[in-house]
Design a protein around this motif. Structure first.
Motif, PDB file in Angstrom:
ATOM      1  N   ALA A 147       0.832  -1.208   0.000  1.00  0.00           N
ATOM      2  CA  ALA A 147       0.000   0.000   0.000  1.00  0.00           C
ATOM      3  C   ALA A 147       0.865   1.256   0.000  1.00  0.00           C
ATOM      4  CB  ALA A 147      -0.925  -0.012   1.216  1.00  0.00           C
ATOM      5  N   LEU A 148       1.943   1.239   0.786  1.00  0.00           N
ATOM      6  CA  LEU A 148       2.861   2.386   0.798  1.00  0.00           C
ATOM      7  C   LEU A 148       3.490   2.591  -0.577  1.00  0.00           C
ATOM      8  CD1 LEU A 148       4.697   1.954   4.221  1.00  0.00           C
ATOM      9  CD2 LEU A 148       3.337   3.925   3.522  1.00  0.00           C
ATOM     10  N   LEU A 149       3.822   1.482  -1.230  1.00  0.00           N
ATOM     11  CA  LEU A 149       4.405   1.570  -2.570  1.00  0.00           C
ATOM     12  C   LEU A 149       3.438   2.260  -3.528  1.00  0.00           C
ATOM     13  CD1 LEU A 149       7.151   0.559  -3.591  1.00  0.00           C
ATOM     14  CD2 LEU A 149       6.006  -1.458  -4.487  1.00  0.00           C
ATOM     15  N   ALA A 150       2.166   1.899  -3.431  1.00  0.00           N
ATOM     16  CA  ALA A 150       1.152   2.524  -4.289  1.00  0.00           C
ATOM     17  C   ALA A 150       1.017   4.017  -3.987  1.00  0.00           C
ATOM     18  CB  ALA A 150      -0.186   1.825  -4.100  1.00  0.00           C
ATOM     19  N   ILE A 151       1.097   4.382  -2.701  1.00  0.00           N
ATOM     20  CA  ILE A 151       1.000   5.794  -2.311  1.00  0.00           C
ATOM     21  C   ILE A 151       2.165   6.582  -2.892  1.00  0.00           C
ATOM     22  CG2 ILE A 151       1.178   7.383  -0.361  1.00  0.00           C
ATOM     23  CD1 ILE A 151      -0.429   5.408   1.286  1.00  0.00           C
ATOM     24  N   GLU A 153       4.092   5.832  -5.415  1.00  0.00           N
ATOM     25  CA  GLU A 153       4.030   5.896  -6.873  1.00  0.00           C
ATOM     26  C   GLU A 153       3.016   6.942  -7.322  1.00  0.00           C
ATOM     27  OE1 GLU A 153       3.248   2.084  -8.511  1.00  0.00           O
ATOM     28  OE2 GLU A 153       5.224   1.271  -8.040  1.00  0.00           O
ATOM     29  N   ARG A 154       1.878   6.969  -6.638  1.00  0.00           N
ATOM     30  CA  ARG A 154       0.845   7.937  -7.007  1.00  0.00           C
ATOM     31  C   ARG A 154       1.327   9.372  -6.805  1.00  0.00           C
ATOM     32  NH1 ARG A 154      -4.933   7.294  -4.193  1.00  0.00           N
ATOM     33  NH2 ARG A 154      -4.376   5.117  -4.630  1.00  0.00           N
ATOM     34  N   SER A 155       2.080   9.587  -5.750  1.00  0.00           N
ATOM     35  CA  SER A 155       2.598  10.927  -5.469  1.00  0.00           C
ATOM     36  C   SER A 155       3.945  11.183  -6.141  1.00  0.00           C
ATOM     37  CB  SER A 155       2.732  11.132  -3.958  1.00  0.00           C
ATOM     38  OG  SER A 155       3.592  10.154  -3.386  1.00  0.00           O
ATOM     39  N   ARG A 156       4.429  10.182  -6.920  1.00  0.00           N
ATOM     40  CA  ARG A 156       5.701  10.280  -7.653  1.00  0.00           C
ATOM     41  C   ARG A 156       6.876  10.561  -6.712  1.00  0.00           C
ATOM     42  NH1 ARG A 156       4.776  10.085 -12.896  1.00  0.00           N
ATOM     43  NH2 ARG A 156       6.850  10.844 -13.439  1.00  0.00           N
ATOM     44  N   ASP A 157       6.808   9.978  -5.541  1.00  0.00           N
ATOM     45  CA  ASP A 157       7.909  10.052  -4.577  1.00  0.00           C
ATOM     46  C   ASP A 157       8.799   8.842  -4.817  1.00  0.00           C
ATOM     47  OD1 ASP A 157       9.621  10.303  -2.458  1.00  0.00           O
ATOM     48  OD2 ASP A 157       8.072  10.602  -0.938  1.00  0.00           O
ATOM     49  N   TRP A 158       9.639   8.934  -5.856  1.00  0.00           N
ATOM     50  CA  TRP A 158      10.380   7.766  -6.328  1.00  0.00           C
ATOM     51  C   TRP A 158      11.453   7.309  -5.352  1.00  0.00           C
ATOM     52  CZ3 TRP A 158       7.204   6.046  -9.557  1.00  0.00           C
ATOM     53  CH2 TRP A 158       6.549   6.871 -10.475  1.00  0.00           C
ATOM     54  N   CYS A 185      14.888   5.189 -13.319  1.00  0.00           N
ATOM     55  CA  CYS A 185      14.672   5.876 -14.602  1.00  0.00           C
ATOM     56  C   CYS A 185      13.860   7.153 -14.412  1.00  0.00           C
ATOM     57  CB  CYS A 185      13.958   4.940 -15.582  1.00  0.00           C
ATOM     58  SG  CYS A 185      14.981   3.590 -16.210  1.00  0.00           S
ATOM     59  N   GLU A 186      12.843   7.089 -13.570  1.00  0.00           N
ATOM     60  CA  GLU A 186      12.033   8.277 -13.304  1.00  0.00           C
ATOM     61  C   GLU A 186      12.886   9.388 -12.678  1.00  0.00           C
ATOM     62  OE1 GLU A 186       9.033   8.919 -14.154  1.00  0.00           O
ATOM     63  OE2 GLU A 186       8.273   6.964 -14.787  1.00  0.00           O
ATOM     64  N   GLN A 187      13.739   9.020 -11.745  1.00  0.00           N
ATOM     65  CA  GLN A 187      14.618  10.012 -11.119  1.00  0.00           C
ATOM     66  C   GLN A 187      15.628  10.560 -12.130  1.00  0.00           C
ATOM     67  OE1 GLN A 187      15.893   8.903  -6.899  1.00  0.00           O
ATOM     68  NE2 GLN A 187      14.985   6.972  -7.544  1.00  0.00           N
ATOM     69  N   ALA A 188      16.101   9.692 -13.029  1.00  0.00           N
ATOM     70  CA  ALA A 188      17.055  10.122 -14.053  1.00  0.00           C
ATOM     71  C   ALA A 188      16.419  11.123 -15.011  1.00  0.00           C
ATOM     72  CB  ALA A 188      17.572   8.913 -14.824  1.00  0.00           C
ATOM     73  N   LEU A 189      15.154  10.885 -15.391  1.00  0.00           N
ATOM     74  CA  LEU A 189      14.462  11.815 -16.278  1.00  0.00           C
ATOM     75  C   LEU A 189      14.314  13.188 -15.626  1.00  0.00           C
ATOM     76  CD1 LEU A 189      11.656   9.534 -17.771  1.00  0.00           C
ATOM     77  CD2 LEU A 189      13.681  10.405 -18.934  1.00  0.00           C
ATOM     78  N   ALA A 190      14.031  13.186 -14.320  1.00  0.00           N
ATOM     79  CA  ALA A 190      13.904  14.458 -13.599  1.00  0.00           C
ATOM     80  C   ALA A 190      15.236  15.206 -13.588  1.00  0.00           C
ATOM     81  CB  ALA A 190      13.425  14.206 -12.176  1.00  0.00           C
ATOM     82  N   GLN A 363       0.812   6.920 -27.490  1.00  0.00           N
ATOM     83  CA  GLN A 363       2.224   6.691 -27.195  1.00  0.00           C
ATOM     84  C   GLN A 363       2.379   5.522 -26.234  1.00  0.00           C
ATOM     85  OE1 GLN A 363       2.543  10.609 -24.860  1.00  0.00           O
ATOM     86  NE2 GLN A 363       4.033   9.299 -23.814  1.00  0.00           N
ATOM     87  N   HIS A 364       3.587   4.989 -26.210  1.00  0.00           N
ATOM     88  CA  HIS A 364       3.874   3.862 -25.331  1.00  0.00           C
ATOM     89  C   HIS A 364       4.181   4.371 -23.926  1.00  0.00           C
ATOM     90  CE1 HIS A 364       6.426   0.773 -23.435  1.00  0.00           C
ATOM     91  NE2 HIS A 364       5.703  -0.088 -24.122  1.00  0.00           N
ATOM     92  N   PHE A 365       3.595   3.715 -22.922  1.00  0.00           N
ATOM     93  CA  PHE A 365       3.843   4.064 -21.528  1.00  0.00           C
ATOM     94  C   PHE A 365       4.499   2.878 -20.822  1.00  0.00           C
ATOM     95  CE2 PHE A 365       0.337   7.011 -22.453  1.00  0.00           C
ATOM     96  CZ  PHE A 365       0.842   8.187 -21.911  1.00  0.00           C
ATOM     97  N   TRP A 366       5.421   3.185 -19.918  1.00  0.00           N
ATOM     98  CA  TRP A 366       6.012   2.140 -19.094  1.00  0.00           C
ATOM     99  C   TRP A 366       5.109   1.821 -17.902  1.00  0.00           C
ATOM    100  CZ3 TRP A 366       9.641  -0.363 -21.465  1.00  0.00           C
ATOM    101  CH2 TRP A 366      10.446   0.293 -22.403  1.00  0.00           C
ATOM    102  N   GLN A 367       4.332   2.798 -17.476  1.00  0.00           N
ATOM    103  CA  GLN A 367       3.323   2.584 -16.437  1.00  0.00           C
ATOM    104  C   GLN A 367       1.989   3.066 -16.976  1.00  0.00           C
ATOM    105  OE1 GLN A 367       3.488   4.994 -12.859  1.00  0.00           O
ATOM    106  NE2 GLN A 367       2.652   3.338 -11.605  1.00  0.00           N
ATOM    107  N   CYS A 368       0.997   2.184 -16.932  1.00  0.00           N
ATOM    108  CA  CYS A 368      -0.308   2.521 -17.508  1.00  0.00           C
ATOM    109  C   CYS A 368      -0.942   3.690 -16.765  1.00  0.00           C
ATOM    110  CB  CYS A 368      -1.224   1.303 -17.442  1.00  0.00           C
ATOM    111  SG  CYS A 368      -2.901   1.641 -18.017  1.00  0.00           S
ATOM    112  N   PRO A 369      -1.377   4.741 -17.481  1.00  0.00           N
ATOM    113  CA  PRO A 369      -2.056   5.863 -16.812  1.00  0.00           C
ATOM    114  C   PRO A 369      -3.406   5.479 -16.228  1.00  0.00           C
ATOM    115  CG  PRO A 369      -1.342   6.443 -19.054  1.00  0.00           C
ATOM    116  CD  PRO A 369      -1.218   4.960 -18.920  1.00  0.00           C
ATOM    117  N   GLY A 370      -3.983   4.377 -16.730  1.00  0.00           N
ATOM    118  CA  GLY A 370      -5.297   3.973 -16.242  1.00  0.00           C
ATOM    119  C   GLY A 370      -5.254   3.158 -14.971  1.00  0.00           C
TER     120      GLY A 370
END
Length: 385
Positions: A147-151, A153-158, A185-190, A363-370
């Motif tokens: 559940a914490l992992l989902a939180i 990810e949702r808040s983009r606290d990588w 990868c998300e942190q690298a993009l930032a 476009q291709h997503f690595w994580q589904c927006p849905g």
């Protein structure tokens, strides 16, 4: 005045009789209450089985009022409130349980977990995070970490997400190496957006080390190398991608063509794309091959023939529309309208579709927006699935 022992002899039997009557009265009252509580409980259970939640809640509230120390009734009532979306009432029930001093350690942990679920369902993520952190070291630890992992990810606290994933991976709660690579990868993009390309490159190299067979880190590294003006490094990175994760090569095919043109190694890149296409026909790889051949006067005719050859392997409306766009028709004046209709028809076929929830995107997503699932988008278009 002399004490008369006669009164004592008369008083003792009287006191005994009064005490016996009082005990019988209390026993009758206790039995009546005990009969009422189970009756209310079973009435609520019957309503619940008949999906009459309003009546079930009323019956459980009556049972709790008759016996406020019954923790199981509190849990049942709190779960009913949560299922109905009455999160504030569910929170009050579970907080009341936690405030009791006579609660067993197991019931206390269970109430803490239920309270965390209440906050999650209510969207109070900060309070849910605090409640979930309190479950560390309990039987609910694995569920709390997910559940914490989902939180996070949702808040983009990588960074926090990576920390939780690392704990779960170390505790053998699953293989989270690919998930950790995504967080890097998300942190690298930032960092790349902020202009720190050296830092971004270091994180991407960590991601490759964490999940060598994962495609994303190598593709992101190739894009970064292209921004840094290193086309030879791009080719080397994508060559390794083709070896370790060949199914993802269609996502990097245009980048491979650009690197080949920048280095003058078009023939090498063309041969690599053709070899991949022969093993696994793909629209994106086909488009890259056609683009390279169309740029060369000697192979322009071969380029258009590629679409017809593809139709021999795949029933592709997209390839047919591409071929028809440059074909001369008997009634050429109607060609633009026909072409527009075909392009409109094939547009949905060129999207990517999430394998988990069916969400489609251009476009291709690595994580589904849905559905927020990682790696659920195949590297192939809808028509090719």
């Amino acid at each position: 005045m002399e004490f008369d022992a006669t009164w004592m002899l008369l008083g003792l039997p009287l006191a005994f009789v009064l005490g016996w009557l009082a005990s019988r009265f209390d026993l009758r009252q206790l039995r009546a209450e005990n009969r009422r509580a189970p009756k209310a409980y079973f009435k609520g259970l019957n309503f619940l089985l008949n999906e009459q939640q309003d009546q079930a809640i009323d019956a459980f509230i009556e049972a709790v009022q008759n016996d406020p120390d019954t923790s199981e009734l509190h849990f049942a009532l709190g779960n009913l409130f949560r299922r109905r979306g009455e999160y504030d009432r569910a929170v009050r029930v579970h907080e009341h349980l936690l405030s009791r001093g006579d609660l067993t350690p197991a019931d206390r942990e269970r109430a803490q977990h239920a309270l965390a679920l209440d906050f999650l369902k209510a969207g109070l993520l900060d309070r849910a995070e605090d409640a979930l952190n309190r479950l560390e070291g309990t039987p609910f630890e694995a569920q709390a970490r997910l559940a914490l992992l989902a939180i996070y990810e949702r808040s983009r606290d990588w960074s926090h997400a990576a920390s939780i994933a690392q704990k779960m991976h170390a505790a053998d709660q699953g293989d989270f190496s690919t998930r950790q690579a995504h967080y890097l990868c998300e942190q690298a993009l930032a960092l790349s957006v902020q202009g720190d390309r050296a830092g971004a490159k270091a994180l991407l190299e960590q991601a490759i080390a964490a999940a060598p067979d994962a495609a994303r880190a190598r593709i992101e590294l190739a894009r970064l190398q292209q921004l840094m003006g290193q086309p030879d490094a791009v080719l080397a990175t994508l060559q390794t991608l083709g070896e370790r994760a060949p199914a993802a090569l269609p996502l990097a095919a245009p980048l491979l063509v650009e690197a080949g043109n920048a280095t003058g190694r078009q023939a090498e890149v063309h041969a690599r794309l053709v070899a991949h296409y022969e093993q696994s026909p793909s629209l994106d790889v086909l488009e890259s091959i056609v683009a390279m051949e169309a740029a060369n006067d000697a192979t322009q005719a071969t380029a258009r023939a590629r679409y017809v050859q593809h139709l021999d392997k795949e029933r592709s409306l997209v390839a047919a529309a591409k071929w028809l766009s440059a074909e001369k028709l008997e009634h050429e004046e109607f060609h633009p309208q026909i072409q527009r209709a075909l392009e409109h028809a094939v547009k949905p076929l060129t999207r990517y579709r999430c394998a988990a929830c069916g969400f489609e995107a251009r476009q291709h997503f690595w994580q589904c927006p849905g559905c927020q699932t990682w790696d659920s988008y195949p590297a192939r278009r809808v028509e090719e699935l």
